[in-house]
Design a protein around this motif. Structure first.
Motif, PDB file in Angstrom:
ATOM      1  N   TYR A 112      33.001  35.537  37.181  1.00 15.77           N
ATOM      2  CA  TYR A 112      33.866  35.759  38.795  1.00 15.77           C
ATOM      3  C   TYR A 112      33.890  33.448  39.245  1.00 15.77           C
ATOM      4  O   TYR A 112      34.116  33.423  40.269  1.00 15.77           O
ATOM      5  CB  TYR A 112      32.390  35.663  39.620  1.00 15.77           C
ATOM      6  CG  TYR A 112      32.073  37.343  39.770  1.00 15.77           C
ATOM      7  CD1 TYR A 112      32.349  38.072  38.402  1.00 15.77           C
ATOM      8  CD2 TYR A 112      33.084  37.737  41.104  1.00 15.77           C
ATOM      9  CE1 TYR A 112      31.720  39.368  39.035  1.00 15.77           C
ATOM     10  CE2 TYR A 112      32.354  39.388  41.514  1.00 15.77           C
ATOM     11  CZ  TYR A 112      32.447  40.030  39.804  1.00 15.77           C
ATOM     12  OH  TYR A 112      32.340  41.559  39.973  1.00 15.77           O
ATOM     13  N   PHE A 157      38.131  34.926  39.949  1.00 19.74           N
ATOM     14  CA  PHE A 157      38.018  36.455  39.692  1.00 19.74           C
ATOM     15  C   PHE A 157      38.570  36.368  38.801  1.00 19.74           C
ATOM     16  O   PHE A 157      40.544  36.434  38.433  1.00 19.74           O
ATOM     17  CB  PHE A 157      38.304  37.552  40.815  1.00 19.74           C
ATOM     18  CG  PHE A 157      37.895  39.039  39.710  1.00 19.74           C
ATOM     19  CD1 PHE A 157      36.517  39.103  40.818  1.00 19.74           C
ATOM     20  CD2 PHE A 157      39.076  39.516  39.692  1.00 19.74           C
ATOM     21  CE1 PHE A 157      35.970  40.174  39.823  1.00 19.74           C
ATOM     22  CE2 PHE A 157      38.699  40.847  39.311  1.00 19.74           C
ATOM     23  CZ  PHE A 157      37.139  41.585  39.366  1.00 19.74           C
ATOM     24  N   THR A 181      25.008  32.609  40.026  1.00 18.55           N
ATOM     25  CA  THR A 181      25.906  32.864  40.393  1.00 18.55           C
ATOM     26  C   THR A 181      25.971  32.508  42.028  1.00 18.55           C
ATOM     27  O   THR A 181      26.623  32.107  43.223  1.00 18.55           O
ATOM     28  CB  THR A 181      26.455  34.111  40.876  1.00 18.55           C
ATOM     29  OG1 THR A 181      26.140  34.892  41.706  1.00 18.55           O
ATOM     30  CG2 THR A 181      26.914  34.308  39.177  1.00 18.55           C
ATOM     31  N   TRP A 224      30.503  42.306  48.546  1.00 17.73           N
ATOM     32  CA  TRP A 224      30.164  42.176  46.795  1.00 17.73           C
ATOM     33  C   TRP A 224      28.823  43.040  46.642  1.00 17.73           C
ATOM     34  O   TRP A 224      28.441  44.084  46.025  1.00 17.73           O
ATOM     35  CB  TRP A 224      30.826  41.701  46.453  1.00 17.73           C
ATOM     36  CG  TRP A 224      31.987  41.002  46.273  1.00 17.73           C
ATOM     37  CD1 TRP A 224      32.940  40.161  46.836  1.00 17.73           C
ATOM     38  CD2 TRP A 224      32.954  40.939  45.347  1.00 17.73           C
ATOM     39  NE1 TRP A 224      33.961  39.676  46.286  1.00 17.73           N
ATOM     40  CE2 TRP A 224      33.909  40.717  45.221  1.00 17.73           C
ATOM     41  CE3 TRP A 224      32.790  41.571  44.235  1.00 17.73           C
ATOM     42  CZ2 TRP A 224      35.085  41.078  44.463  1.00 17.73           C
ATOM     43  CZ3 TRP A 224      33.377  42.051  42.784  1.00 17.73           C
ATOM     44  CH2 TRP A 224      34.952  41.401  43.459  1.00 17.73           C
ATOM     45  N   GLY A 253      28.522  36.813  43.411  1.00 13.68           N
ATOM     46  CA  GLY A 253      29.581  36.624  42.547  1.00 13.68           C
ATOM     47  C   GLY A 253      30.126  35.212  42.934  1.00 13.68           C
ATOM     48  O   GLY A 253      31.437  35.002  43.465  1.00 13.68           O
ATOM     49  N   GLN A 265      28.209  39.474  38.414  1.00 17.74           N
ATOM     50  CA  GLN A 265      28.757  39.461  39.805  1.00 17.74           C
ATOM     51  C   GLN A 265      27.113  38.743  40.186  1.00 17.74           C
ATOM     52  O   GLN A 265      27.015  37.496  40.738  1.00 17.74           O
ATOM     53  CB  GLN A 265      28.822  40.825  40.055  1.00 17.74           C
ATOM     54  CG  GLN A 265      29.023  40.204  42.013  1.00 17.74           C
ATOM     55  CD  GLN A 265      29.281  41.528  42.512  1.00 17.74           C
ATOM     56  OE1 GLN A 265      30.018  42.821  42.025  1.00 17.74           O
ATOM     57  NE2 GLN A 265      28.518  41.880  43.825  1.00 17.74           N
ATOM     58  N   GLU A 266      26.198  38.874  39.568  1.00 17.87           N
ATOM     59  CA  GLU A 266      24.752  38.572  40.464  1.00 17.87           C
ATOM     60  C   GLU A 266      23.326  38.065  39.423  1.00 17.87           C
ATOM     61  O   GLU A 266      22.474  37.986  40.047  1.00 17.87           O
ATOM     62  CB  GLU A 266      24.098  40.046  41.096  1.00 17.87           C
ATOM     63  CG  GLU A 266      24.893  40.898  41.615  1.00 17.87           C
ATOM     64  CD  GLU A 266      24.373  40.022  43.620  1.00 17.87           C
ATOM     65  OE1 GLU A 266      24.325  39.265  43.736  1.00 17.87           O
ATOM     66  OE2 GLU A 266      25.991  40.223  43.987  1.00 17.87           O
TER      67      GLU A 266
END
Lengths: 333, 148
Positions: A59, A43, A247, A286, A251, A242-243
């Protein structure tokens, strides 16, 4: 001419290419295993690096880092070359293909014609495997697509010589040799230890668990600091990182949980499977952050979706991840 | 995330499916195909809306004789002067000048060709602005379907 190559669709390009290449040479490695052994989980909230004028949240570890660690830990010899001259870069690629060697290439996704328009941004870290050629048409195993695709030479040259940040400079790589008996348990442990150390002990406040807390603190400040419109852009960027495609969800937390399940088998330690479940729960948390953030972006925020509430979710993620890495570190010693 | 909860919200890439990781019935992780997830589509749309809005603003400035079509095509291809400078091998300060209507009109054909080449379009295309940006997304869903 096409090299027989098993194309397995993957969540992420670098781990997909890594796993597919290793498998081609007889190593039974899937994507999550490649991600775990390569210590991909990370991170970082790095506001001094800007993407479309917005701060970078990441991430996963640096690009190329997973491949480097994975091959080292499995005793795989990877030959890697960069070029100045596009013609020479294509010649080198053609020669390897003639030898029947699948070739990994770093490319700029913007120039790959088979990318849907929605994903065409300038990012130069997209990994693909070239597996054949028919005149000027190259056959490509792009791991984020369901099936192999075709790409014209003209476009491939442009993608291999994309400009800007992290320019690939025609970078190509291929497997030279693999170790006959890789020490898988050792590789798994090394992979886990490195992630835990980085996440727990990074000396700067923007990286690891501390970085998650830093992001939480900043998220809470954004609306006052930048006004609501800009704050939403900042928030949207975090959700994308994150998405967005690549990923595997939350993340990379879900891919990592999948790896921990396999670690339990490889190391014959059921406790890793329990920690995998905890990682899944953290990933779900998350996703809660992403849901709340997206509602804000859409102007449909509910009472529990305030910036303070979102920051609280992030802090909970940080707390739970910290506890998890401590357990993992002790277990993988 | 459990396998049965993997979202299948069609996003901006239409029929393209991606891999996400989810827990199957036996408690083991699997790679599962997904059409997308609304929260991430919201974030992605936000990025494109920004580009489309900027294109509209530039359109008005080109019509007013302030900016050149080059400025429009730069935004269309997400290139700022430093990046375009590398692709077209033209100094970024010159690019900034060529983003203005007058200097762009006086450009010689070899420079025009270099710009067009950098974007992968023809010189004729470079000198005009299409009525609507050629940014089509393969989205099949109705507005307000799949509310968050």
């Amino acid at each position: 001419m096409e090299i027989p190559f098993e194309h397995r669709q993957s969540a992420h390009c670098e781990t997909g290419v890594a796993a597919n290449l290793m498998s081609h040479y007889g190593l039974d490695i899937n994507e999550s295993m490649a991600f775990g052994i390569g210590s991909g989980l990370f991170f970082g909230y790095l506001p001094f690096i800007r993407l479309n004028h917005l701060p970078l949240t990441t991430y996963r570890i640096n690009t190329g880092g997973i491949m480097k660690r994975l091959t080292k830990r499995l005793g795989v010899n990877l030959s890697m070359t960069q070029f100045r001259n596009p013609a020479k870069a294509m010649d080198a690629l053609d020669r390897k293909l003639e030898e029947g060697v699948p070739v990994g290439c770093q490319t700029g996704g913007y120039w790959l014609p088979y990318f849907p328009q929605a994903y065409r941004f300038h990012f130069n870290m997209h990994n693909i495997v070239v597996i054949g050629r028919d005149g000027d048409d190259y056959k490509i195993s792009d791991p984020i697509f369901e099936a192999p695709v075709t790409c014209h030479r003209r476009d491939l040259v442009k993608a291999r010589f994309a400009k800007g940040a992290l320019a690939p400079k025609g970078k190509m790589y291929f497997v030279e040799s693999v170790s006959s008996a890789p020490d898988l348990p050792q590789a798994v442990k090394r992979g886990i230890r490195e992630v835990c150390r980085t996440m727990l002990k990074a000396p700067v406040s923007m990286i690891g668990v501390k970085g998650i807390r830093k992001l939480a603190q900043q998220v809470e400040r954004w609306p006052r600091k930048f006004g609501s419109e800009k704050a939403l852009l900042y928030l949207g960027q975090v959700i994308r990182m994150q998405e967005e495609i690549g990923t595997g969800g939350a993340g990379f937390r879900f891919i990592y949980a999948a790896f921990l399940q396999q670690a339990a088998d490889v190391l014959a330690t059921p406790r890793f499977a329990e920690l995998a479940s905890e990682m899944t729960a953290i990933g779900d948390h998350w996703r809660q952050f992403a849901v709340a953030g997206a509602r804000n972006c859409k102007g449909r925020a509910r009472p529990g979706d305030s910036y303070a509430a979102m920051a609280a979710i992030l802090n909970q993620c940080a707390d739970r991840e910290a506890a998890l890495y401590k357990d993992l570190l002790a277990l993988a010693a | 995330m459990r396998k049965e909860n993997v979202p299948q919200d069609v996003g901006l890439a239409g029929p393209m499916r991606e891999v996400v990781y989810a827990v199957g019935e036996d408690g083991r992780y699997e790679a599962v195909s997904s059409y997308g997830w609304d929260p991430k589509t919201v974030a992605l749309s936000q990025a494109w809306d920004l580009i489309l809005k900027e294109l509209e603003a530039i359109n008005a400035k080109v019509a007013a004789g302030e900016l050149s079509p080059l400025a429009w095509h730069m935004t269309r291809h997400q290139m700022e002067p430093p990046l375009l400078a590398k692709y077209a091998r033209i100094n970024r300060w010159r690019i900034k000048r060529h983003m203005k209507a007058g200097p762009f009109r006086r450009l010689k054909s070899d420079l025009l060709a270099r710009y067009a080449d950098a974007f992968g379009i023809s010189v004729a295309e470079l000198q005009t602005i299409p009525a609507t940006p050629d940014l089509e997304f393969e989205t099949h869903r109705e507005e307000n379907g799949n509310p968050l």
